[in-house]
Structure formats: structure tokens, C-alpha cells
Scaffold this motif. Structure first.
Motif, PDB file in Angstrom:
ATOM      1  N   SER A 182      -2.553   1.695   5.495  1.00  0.00           N
ATOM      2  CA  SER A 182      -1.665   2.784   5.100  1.00  0.00           C
ATOM      3  C   SER A 182      -1.244   2.628   3.638  1.00  0.00           C
ATOM      4  CB  SER A 182      -0.428   2.793   5.998  1.00  0.00           C
ATOM      5  OG  SER A 182       0.455   3.823   5.617  1.00  0.00           O
ATOM      6  N   ARG A 183      -1.408   3.693   2.866  1.00  0.00           N
ATOM      7  CA  ARG A 183      -0.922   3.713   1.485  1.00  0.00           C
ATOM      8  C   ARG A 183       0.532   4.187   1.504  1.00  0.00           C
ATOM      9  NH1 ARG A 183      -6.287   6.395   0.784  1.00  0.00           N
ATOM     10  NH2 ARG A 183      -5.115   8.298   1.223  1.00  0.00           N
ATOM     11  N   VAL A 184       1.422   3.363   1.018  1.00  0.00           N
ATOM     12  CA  VAL A 184       2.855   3.635   1.149  1.00  0.00           C
ATOM     13  C   VAL A 184       3.510   3.718  -0.219  1.00  0.00           C
ATOM     14  CG1 VAL A 184       5.012   2.947   2.250  1.00  0.00           C
ATOM     15  CG2 VAL A 184       2.813   2.333   3.311  1.00  0.00           C
ATOM     16  N   ALA A 185       4.101   4.872  -0.520  1.00  0.00           N
ATOM     17  CA  ALA A 185       4.891   5.025  -1.736  1.00  0.00           C
ATOM     18  C   ALA A 185       6.327   4.634  -1.444  1.00  0.00           C
ATOM     19  CB  ALA A 185       4.828   6.468  -2.225  1.00  0.00           C
ATOM     20  N   LEU A 213      11.325  -3.715   0.683  1.00  0.00           N
ATOM     21  CA  LEU A 213      10.414  -2.795   1.362  1.00  0.00           C
ATOM     22  C   LEU A 213       8.960  -3.147   1.075  1.00  0.00           C
ATOM     23  CD1 LEU A 213      12.307   0.550   0.713  1.00  0.00           C
ATOM     24  CD2 LEU A 213      12.049  -0.607   2.917  1.00  0.00           C
ATOM     25  N   GLU A 214       8.672  -3.534  -0.146  1.00  0.00           N
ATOM     26  CA  GLU A 214       7.301  -3.908  -0.497  1.00  0.00           C
ATOM     27  C   GLU A 214       6.817  -5.059   0.384  1.00  0.00           C
ATOM     28  OE1 GLU A 214       4.734  -4.692  -4.577  1.00  0.00           O
ATOM     29  OE2 GLU A 214       6.853  -5.217  -4.539  1.00  0.00           O
ATOM     30  N   ALA A 215       7.663  -6.070   0.567  1.00  0.00           N
ATOM     31  CA  ALA A 215       7.283  -7.216   1.401  1.00  0.00           C
ATOM     32  C   ALA A 215       7.118  -6.815   2.867  1.00  0.00           C
ATOM     33  CB  ALA A 215       8.325  -8.319   1.267  1.00  0.00           C
ATOM     34  N   LEU A 216       7.990  -5.947   3.359  1.00  0.00           N
ATOM     35  CA  LEU A 216       7.890  -5.494   4.746  1.00  0.00           C
ATOM     36  C   LEU A 216       6.600  -4.702   4.970  1.00  0.00           C
ATOM     37  CD1 LEU A 216      11.593  -4.373   5.233  1.00  0.00           C
ATOM     38  CD2 LEU A 216      10.462  -6.216   6.503  1.00  0.00           C
ATOM     39  N   ILE A 217       6.236  -3.870   4.013  1.00  0.00           N
ATOM     40  CA  ILE A 217       5.022  -3.059   4.130  1.00  0.00           C
ATOM     41  C   ILE A 217       3.789  -3.946   4.166  1.00  0.00           C
ATOM     42  CG2 ILE A 217       3.578  -1.378   2.910  1.00  0.00           C
ATOM     43  CD1 ILE A 217       6.347  -0.259   1.810  1.00  0.00           C
ATOM     44  N   GLY A 221       0.845  -4.599   7.215  1.00  0.00           N
ATOM     45  CA  GLY A 221      -0.534  -4.206   6.984  1.00  0.00           C
ATOM     46  C   GLY A 221      -0.728  -3.030   6.057  1.00  0.00           C
ATOM     47  N   GLY A 222       0.331  -2.561   5.402  1.00  0.00           N
ATOM     48  CA  GLY A 222       0.211  -1.442   4.478  1.00  0.00           C
ATOM     49  C   GLY A 222      -0.003  -1.899   3.047  1.00  0.00           C
ATOM     50  N   VAL A 223      -0.271  -0.916   2.179  1.00  0.00           N
ATOM     51  CA  VAL A 223      -0.468  -1.185   0.746  1.00  0.00           C
ATOM     52  C   VAL A 223       0.627  -0.427  -0.013  1.00  0.00           C
ATOM     53  CG1 VAL A 223      -2.040  -1.013  -1.203  1.00  0.00           C
ATOM     54  CG2 VAL A 223      -2.948  -1.401   1.102  1.00  0.00           C
ATOM     55  N   ALA A 245       3.297  12.391  -2.253  1.00  0.00           N
ATOM     56  CA  ALA A 245       2.786  12.975  -1.007  1.00  0.00           C
ATOM     57  C   ALA A 245       1.319  13.356  -1.120  1.00  0.00           C
ATOM     58  CB  ALA A 245       3.615  14.197  -0.625  1.00  0.00           C
ATOM     59  N   ARG A 246       0.809  13.474  -2.361  1.00  0.00           N
ATOM     60  CA  ARG A 246      -0.605  13.838  -2.541  1.00  0.00           C
ATOM     61  C   ARG A 246      -1.538  12.655  -2.282  1.00  0.00           C
ATOM     62  NH1 ARG A 246       1.312  17.975  -6.156  1.00  0.00           N
ATOM     63  NH2 ARG A 246       1.803  16.514  -7.835  1.00  0.00           N
ATOM     64  N   TRP A 247      -1.062  11.416  -2.589  1.00  0.00           N
ATOM     65  CA  TRP A 247      -1.964  10.274  -2.450  1.00  0.00           C
ATOM     66  C   TRP A 247      -1.551   9.311  -1.335  1.00  0.00           C
ATOM     67  CZ3 TRP A 247       0.448   5.640  -2.896  1.00  0.00           C
ATOM     68  CH2 TRP A 247       1.608   5.569  -3.673  1.00  0.00           C
ATOM     69  N   ALA A 248      -0.290   9.342  -0.925  1.00  0.00           N
ATOM     70  CA  ALA A 248       0.198   8.360   0.049  1.00  0.00           C
ATOM     71  C   ALA A 248       0.037   8.865   1.477  1.00  0.00           C
ATOM     72  CB  ALA A 248       1.664   8.034  -0.231  1.00  0.00           C
ATOM     73  N   ASP A 249      -0.036   7.924   2.401  1.00  0.00           N
ATOM     74  CA  ASP A 249       0.003   8.240   3.828  1.00  0.00           C
ATOM     75  C   ASP A 249       1.444   8.277   4.331  1.00  0.00           C
ATOM     76  OD1 ASP A 249      -2.935   8.131   4.340  1.00  0.00           O
ATOM     77  OD2 ASP A 249      -2.661   6.063   3.678  1.00  0.00           O
ATOM     78  N   VAL A 250       2.309   7.515   3.675  1.00  0.00           N
ATOM     79  CA  VAL A 250       3.740   7.482   4.000  1.00  0.00           C
ATOM     80  C   VAL A 250       4.515   7.411   2.695  1.00  0.00           C
ATOM     81  CG1 VAL A 250       5.569   6.357   5.331  1.00  0.00           C
ATOM     82  CG2 VAL A 250       3.187   6.080   6.031  1.00  0.00           C
ATOM     83  N   VAL A 251       5.602   8.151   2.620  1.00  0.00           N
ATOM     84  CA  VAL A 251       6.515   8.054   1.484  1.00  0.00           C
ATOM     85  C   VAL A 251       7.854   7.564   2.016  1.00  0.00           C
ATOM     86  CG1 VAL A 251       7.720   9.277  -0.362  1.00  0.00           C
ATOM     87  CG2 VAL A 251       5.365   9.915   0.220  1.00  0.00           C
TER      88      VAL A 251
END
Length: 410
Positions: A182-185, A213-217, A221-223, A245-251
Motif C-alpha cells: 500500500s502506498r500511503v501519504a 505514523l511512518e514507522a507504523l505504516i 507492510g505499507g510504503v 489521492a492521485r498516487w496513494a492507496d491511502v491518505v
């Protein structure tokens, strides 16, 4: 300014997440980069492992029945006609009274069916004395003994462990189909925020949430990609959310999620897509929310650090894990222990209570403010009080979800 008229129950938010969040597609990844990734398809062995009969010990390959009467006093005598080494084909054939010196992993020569351990032999020139009987077939790894051809080696949905990469290598998997991460912003907002790593001055506050949040993601297993911290400029925030929202799977948006004059996030999400939930019956993360911009999930996380952590644990973490093909449930280790004193709550909301574990009992932390992030570092974990209860009495057996993956040593 106005408060929340209605708050959605936690179980209803989780039900929505289960309905709306789908696993991402799969992608081919080089085997060496797949540890910790989720397998996207089952793996079958195209050939047996091992693919040939091989020695499981250093020693001598021979016909086992010829050693049946061998002892230290009356050894069986054999003539060594050559040697076998790993990775090389031995073209010799073992006949009666003959043997071949062999090392572990070497292909068993024709005519031989047994390997006698080197410790059970004595050698003088080409003559080998076998000092004990060795059963036919002993110390030989047979074809398919480890993995039979066409068997399922690993099933889809498995989080690949280091040893799994060894098995995949054994069956010839150079690339592996794994679920896309998952790509996460991560967007943090607030005029008062400065980038982490700088000492705040005057009325500034360090951006504590982005790093957490970065460490939790990453754990889930997210990026992650950090955006901000952003000032409370509605147009700027709207543009950054739309771009993410254009590039991420989750914001994930931290701060500006409540009902005050600078809380722009709920309105922006509603403009760009749909704000499905705003306000949850959860302490300390009541201002949390959930929406969608196209196919991208948007999670509103309160700015107070403990509230942010709580909302991530309950809502954002499950989304990241589900998208990546992992289980929705918490990656925390549970433990059942008695309370040392009452844990007070209010019926009608779920409570996320930080606790310590001392001498086999659960001790609720006295400090419970949503801005006191150090309460989570002092805590060993948390206890969830369900909405139908107003707390737990002393000595009640409760489930503690431990922050640490491993118990302390010593």
C-alpha cells in the motif's frame, strides 16, 4: 464552533472498512526482495527436492547388506574405487566388496544404497574397514524426500519468512508474485508544527505524528511518503490532498479533523470525494473520520499524538494491512492479566486505556491526556474497554495488547 452531534460506533467503522477495502493487485518481485511480503499466489514444486538420491553424511557409499555382520572385532572390508563430491557426477558403479568415498550432498553412485559414516570406518590406502553394521538405505536423502513434485509449497496470503525464501529458491522461483504494498501519504497540518528533528521555539510544536505514523505504516507492510507539515492554509491543504489521492492507496491526514474554525479537513474531503464518517465513539480519538476520494481511502487522524496513535491502530492500520493482503487484526501480542485497581470508563464509547504490567498485574496509567504521547512510551500496552461497559473492577481479568513484539529479557 460546534461539537459532534452523533458519533459512529467503532464496530460500524470497522464493518465499513471490511466492505470497502480490497486487497491490492500482485506484482513480480525478485526472490531476494520478498522477505516480509505477502505471497500473491500459491507456489507448486515443478520438480522433486532433492532431485537425486544424495548422501546425508560424510563417509562411504556401498551396498548396505554387506555390513550386516560388521563389528569392531570383525570389520567388513571394502575396496575404495573412487570418490564422489557435491555438484559432480560420479560415473563409477559400486559392486560387491567395493565402496566410494562420499561427502554430504553428493549424488549417490550407481550400485550403492547406503552411506556408512566416516566415524564408523578405518582406512588404510585403498582398503576401508567398516566397524559397525549400517542398515540398508541409512544416511541417504531420497528423491522428493523434502518436497515432492507438484505439491503446494506455500499458499497465497502467506507473509514470507526468511526460511520461506530458502524453500522458494529450492523450487526454482527466481521471481515471486507478491501483493503490492500500500502506498500511503502522510499529511500533517497545523501552523504550530515544525519538522521533526528541530527544537521548537516560542509557540511551536514538533511534528510528532509523521515519524510515528511512518514507522507504523512500515510495520504494517505499507510504503509511506511524508507530506508536510502544512500550514493551516485551506487552499494549500486541499491541493496537497487532491494530489496525494492521485498516487496513494491511502491518505492519512493528521490534525485539522475536528469541528473548529481551522479544522478544514472534513470539508475538503467531502468536496473532493465522500466523507462517510466524521466523529467516532472512541476515546481518545473521537474526531477521527473516514472518507474516499475515488478509490483512495482517506483517514482523518486527530492531531493530538495519543489520539492519532489510537485512530491509526483502530482504523488506518487495518486498511494498510488489508490492502497489502495481511490480516486486519492487530499486530500486537495479547496477554490476559488481572487489574490491580479499577479501570473507569463511560458506557457508550470504546476506551483505549494505556497500562503498565507490574508484578503480574495491570496498572492503568494515571495520565490519560490525548496530547501526552509519553504515556504510550511509559506504557507496556493498552486495554480496550468496550462501549457496553463503564469499566472494569479491580482484579478483573483483562486483555492487554502489548506494544513490544518480544517480552523483556532478564
Amino acid at each position: 464552533m460546534q461539537g459532534f452531534r452523533d458519533r459512529t460506533q467503532v464496530e460500524d467503522v470497522l464493518a465499513l472498512i471490511s466492505r470497502r477495502i480490497e486487497r491490492l493487485d500482485v506484482e513480480p518481485v525478485a526472490l531476494r526482495n520478498t522477505a516480509g511480503r505477502v505471497l500473491g499466489e500459491e507456489i507448486r514444486a515443478g520438480a522433486p527436492v532433492p532431485a537425486f538420491d544424495r548422501a546425508a553424511m560424510d563417509g562411504y557409499a556401498l551396498q548396505g547388506h554387506e555390513t550386516k555382520d560388521a563389528t569392531v572385532r570383525t570389520p567388513a572390508l571394502f575396496h575404495c574405487i573412487g570418490e564422489a563430491r557435491p555438484g559432480h557426477l560420479c560415473n563409477l558403479t559400486v559392486g560387491p566388496g567395493e565402496t566410494i568415498q562420499i561427502t554430504t550432498g553428493s549424488a549417490l553412485p550407481r550400485g550403492a544404497d547406503t552411506v556408512v559414516r566416516v566415524e564408523s570406518t578405518q582406512r588404510e590406502g585403498p582398503m576401508v574397514r567398516v566397524l559397525e553394521a549400517t542398515a540398508v538405505g541409512r544416511h541417504v536423502g531420497r528423491i522428493g524426500e523434502d518436497i515432492e513434485a507438484e505439491t503446494v509449497v506455500l499458499s497465497a496470503g502467506r507473509v514470507l519468512r526468511p526460511q520461506d525464501l530458502g524453500v522458494l529458491s529450492a523450487v526454482g522461483a527466481g521471481t515471486v508474485a507478491v501483493v503490492r504494498q500500500s502506498r500511503v501519504a502522510v499529511i500533517s497540518t497545523g501552523d504550530e508544527l515544525i519538522t521533526a528533528g528541530h527544537l521548537p521555539s516560542a509557540y511551536q510544536i514538533a511534528d510528532m505524528n509523521s515519524g510515528m505514523l511512518e514507522a507504523l505504516i512500515v510495520r504494517d507492510g505499507g510504503v509511506p511518503r511524508i507530506v508536510g507539515p502544512l500550514p493551516d492554509d485551506r487552499d494549500r491543504i486541499r491541493a496537497e490532498i487532491a494530489e496525494a489521492a492521485r498516487w496513494a492507496d491511502v491518505v492519512l491526514i493528521s490534525g485539522g479533523t475536528s469541528t473548529g474554525p481551522e479544522d478544514h479537513i472534513p470539508g475538503i474531503v467531502a468536496e473532493l470525494g465522500e466523507l462517510v464518517i466524521h466523529g467516532v465513539a472512541l476515546r481518545p480519538a473521537g474526531p477521527a473520520g473516514l472518507g474516499f476520494i475515488g478509490r483512495t481511502a482517506v483517514v482523518l487522524l486527530p492531531g493530538n499524538p495519543v489520539s492519532c496513535l489510537c485512530a491509526y491502530d483502530f482504523f488506518a492500520g487495518p486498511i494498510v494491512r488489508l490492502q497489502g493482503g495481511r490480516p486486519r487484526n492487530w499486530p500486537y501480542r495479547p496477554m490476559s492479566l488481572p487489574l490491580s485497581r479499577p479501570l473507569v470508563s463511560i458506557a457508550g464509547r470504546v476506551d483505549y486505556a494505556r497500562v503498565k504490567v507490574e508484578q503480574g498485574q495491570v496498572e492503568p496509567l494515571a495520565t490519560s491526556g490525548a496530547s501526552i504521547l509519553s504515556s504510550t512510551t511509559r506504557a507496556d500496552g493498552f486495554v480496550v474497554v468496550p462501549s457496553e461497559l463503564d469499566g472494569y473492577p479491580a482484579n478483573a481479568l483483562v486483555t492487554v495488547w502489548l506494544y513490544d513484539l518480544f517480552p523483556p529479557s532478564g
